[in-house]
Write an enzyme that holds these catalytic residues in place. Structure first.
Site, PDB file in Angstrom:
ATOM      1  N   CYS A 206      63.835  49.131  50.463  1.00 20.68           N
ATOM      2  CA  CYS A 206      64.178  48.137  49.429  1.00 20.68           C
ATOM      3  C   CYS A 206      65.199  48.720  48.469  1.00 20.68           C
ATOM      4  CB  CYS A 206      62.939  47.656  48.683  1.00 20.68           C
ATOM      5  SG  CYS A 206      61.897  48.983  48.130  1.00 20.68           S
TER       6      CYS A 206
ATOM      7  N   GLU B 283      58.307  42.020  44.801  1.00 22.49           N
ATOM      8  CA  GLU B 283      59.413  42.977  44.798  1.00 22.49           C
ATOM      9  C   GLU B 283      60.187  42.689  46.075  1.00 22.49           C
ATOM     10  OE1 GLU B 283      60.900  45.965  46.629  1.00 22.49           O
ATOM     11  OE2 GLU B 283      59.226  47.242  45.990  1.00 22.49           O
TER      12      GLU B 283
END
Lengths: 503, 503
Positions: B275, B239
């Site tokens: 993120c 990720e």
């Protein structure tokens, strides 16, 4: 430039199809791109009707298609006729799976004091490139499991026909496109290309969002590598050849003749050109397994004809490589005198020849098998530990009214399950039913995505990805997530199966 | 060789931990290998107890852990305290998901005249290497979503601690290992290594069967490439950082000040080290969006401190690169005078600067954003088309009592859904709830496996693969497939949800 069609019985040319030009390829891809939102947007039940239309048309054209396939593959009309029927059944099955709707994995979380309203659903990836198999011109070909499950999941498909049967492939696509058009599907729902270069371009085109492949390890890995070098990497679901192992328990040695006959019947099916062909028999020492298999092969007396000249030529080369790796030939039955002929061969190898890096652990396409004997449990376990990942494998038990009496077999089943995607008990791996619980995919290098399957209900899962909508009003959500659940799909609400899911 | 711990407020050294030696790494991996069948074999409800034990121990050690985390990350005690509570909640959530059992996707097909009895279940892959994130030392760290979901799914975990908080990571693992031991879990259920070399060895070790990573694109892609070069390739669930886009509809321009304030609050959270930080605002022309965001930033006056010296140093470099790509700075708020300080920066760019290959389309870690204005719908659509795959994005509507009144917003939601894994409406992407319907993973290059998620119930799916048992006697099947369904997991029988699934 053309792709030539040959008759494996004689090597004579049947005809040819043109390779797809760059300009033609762009048109095919543009049609797929335009069709994508339409194919994705209709209800799964509508796509089921499209797939049913293809299935019905296959059945209407059955005789013609079987005759054409026989000229290009020599697989036998009975087998090919059954394969057409199966392929029509597959198309209907994937349509039913789509319409049932659980592949959407629709989920809704109601808002709480600390978390927002979330709604999650699987959405189609977009156009899928399907590289059809040579060995199953119908069931794993242009209209096979990959194409059917991709369309079912809401993705247009562009097929790259296998060069072993170009005329059949072109005809299959024409039949399917006519059926799709009559059923109201957009023109870009199914397209096709021919030729190696066109295939490579499919994998690198930005239009294509996933690749499904059935074939050799070298071919599958080449596509996988090419896709991994794209700017936007896409998933490649390559189902590649493997050595599907058969384990005979110590108790199974008592019925070695019966097992040997079944083994021969399984590995000579389609001249050994099955991805689920059992390639290795691990039997207990003292079972005289190699002699039993050799005898059964002589009695069965198969007459292998191979799909292509290259495949036929590769068989003796592979046998030589197995011998060089420590195996010895115990029986050879030659193929027919003419055409793309190859022998059926049984080899025997000492169990310690199954070491890391040995050629004995790799597939030999065709009716060629290796038989080996293990001594104690430790030797059995270390042999299984050496095996590469495979699609399927079997455990052959002592048999009898209750196989559970075979104390060694349960252990063998657990061990084999770490190496394959499907473990059969007293059954051969060659048949692959298209049902809900099927798994046709195994640990690397059997498939490039071992959690995926190319047969069975979960085949649709390959061509979707989840999207979650946060705090979106009901009317903006994809249909399966709306409060009224217009498609009546199974859903989880706050993690619990919703009552409207039960049908 | 050691990994040093630093205080971002001063740059002073807190202490250090030893890098894991090759010999120590082998012991950690051997423990994981030995634990694998035990972790896989217990009932999911037992693993839930293990995860609950870790959660409870985290809560017991909360003050100590927060203080240690604050010394190493300077993320703020309030935020870190909340993160510990969240992390304990996550551990319990994944345990509940495991115990519920739908992740097993248990399916049984009864035998018919033409098909055998088939039973399919998801089985754990084996030891998982988890590369913890720097920016969420608890929730995405050594005991974060990846570790919790992997253990829940039946896989031992070896964590590679992030160098931004080595002391905290070591302490977290010690706390968790003690809790696991007290709860009766095998010693190899959770292991840890430190140092770059040990991380590389994890990805290449035959013991490790999957990798989960949260971090930079360069780091994630390097691990993905290394895993793809293994003899037996394993899945890497990376990720990675992305530019999470915010789209303001023409109607949304009417509340630009409100949106700008929310945007600033979102992109300055954790000094922009999320993120899911929104990195790009696409607003309608004439909305004076850049000025509004600049004003809101000046008013908010954040004081960004970064996790590491390298991260801090990278911020001005990235700003220069954005300027070189055609953006201009409209507001800068400097960080604190000392420590690992970085400015918060708002840049403005013309929409046609968002072209293929532009640096403006790539992440800038930290509190740095680009604002751009689109003209007509066509320009809006082509701008969205240029965006890279991202984890999440938002559509900001005209607001009001019924957002459905904003006719442009539904279109924007559909368009954005092709580019992200999660679309929020009038909500910011930064918060990621751990619930059933969450999706935290987006199209390449947001994640290396866009169909997977690292947060939410489906996080477990990453660490299992299906195995089908054909014609196996009931007693040899994995427990979830046995006729009596001893774990009471949801199952499909012949494709239909079985009545015992409804709870």
């Amino acid at each position: 430039v053309t792709v030539r069609s040959y008759d494996p019985r004689t090597g004579a040319v049947n005809g040819s199809v043109d390779e797809t030009t760059g300009a033609a390829l762009r048109l095919v891809l543009e049609a797929a791109r335009q069709a994508a939102p339409v194919v994705a947007g209709v209800a799964p039940a509508v796509r089921r009707e499209w797939l049913r239309a293809i299935a019905a048309s296959l059945e209407v054209h059955r005789e013609e298609l079987v005759a054409l396939a026989e000229r290009e593959t020599a697989l036998g009309e009975t087998r090919l006729d059954g394969e057409v029927i199966r392929t029509a059944g597959q198309l209907r099955f994937y349509g039913d799976v789509a319409a049932e709707g659980s592949y959407l994995r629709a989920m809704l979380d109601t808002a709480t004091d600390t978390t927002p309203h979330l709604a999650r659903v699987n959405e189609p990836l977009g156009p899928v490139a399907v590289f059809g198999a040579g060995n199953f011109p119908f069931a794993f070909g242009c209209l096979g499991n990959d194409t059917a499950s991709a369309i079912a999941a809401g993705c247009p498909v562009v097929v790259k026909a296998h060069p072993a049967h170009p005329l059949l492939s072109a005809r299959l696509v024409a039949v399917a496109r006519a059926a799709l058009e009559a059923a109201g599907a957009p023109g870009g729902t199914l397209g096709a290309v021919s030729g190696f270069d066109a295939g490579v371009e499919l994998v690198t085109s930005p239009v294509v969002r996933a690749v499904a492949f059935t074939g050799s390890q070298s071919g599958g890995l080449a596509l996988w590598r090419a896709a991994n070098e794209r700017e936007v990497v896409i998933p490649v679901f390559a189902e590649m050849g493997t050595v599907n192992p058969i384990i005979v328990t110590p108790g199974g040695a008592g019925r070695m003749a019966e097992i040997a006959a079944g083994f021969v019947a399984s590995f000579t099916l389609g001249s050994g050109q099955f991805c689920t062909k059992p390639g290795l028999l691990l039997a207990p020492s003292g079972s005289r397994a190699a002699a039993a298999v050799a005898g059964a092969l002589q009695q069965a007396a198969p007459r292998p004809l191979m799909l292509t000249e290259a495949v036929a030529a590769a068989v003796p080369v592979a046998v030589d490589a197995l011998v060089a790796a420590g195996a010895s030939v115990v029986a050879t039955v030659p193929g027919p005198a003419s055409g793309w002929t190859a022998p059926a061969v049984v080899l025997e190898a000492p169990v310690d020849a199954l070491h890391h890096g040995s050629r004995l652990l790799e597939e030999c396409f065709g009716a060629v098998v290796v038989v080996t004997e293990y001594g104690d449990t430790r030797q059995f376990e270390s042999a299984v530990e050496q095996l590469h990942g495979a699609l399927a494998g079997s455990v052959m038990t002592a048999g009898g009214p209750d196989v559970s009496d075979d104390a060694d077999a349960a252990h063998a089943v657990r061990l084999l399950a770490t190496k394959v995607g499907r473990v059969a008990v007293d059954d051969w791996p060659t048949g692959v039913a298209y049902t809900w619980a099927q798994q046709h995919g195994g640990p690397w290098p059997a498939t490039s995505a071992p959690a995926a399957t190319s047969v069975g209900a979960a085949a649709l899962d390959r061509f979707v990805r989840p999207v979650t909508y946060q705090s979106a009003p009901d009317g903006w959500l994809p249909v399966p997530l709306r409060a009224a659940n217009p498609w009546s799909v199974p859903r989880r609400i706050d993690g619990a199966l919703a009552p409207d899911a039960i049908r």
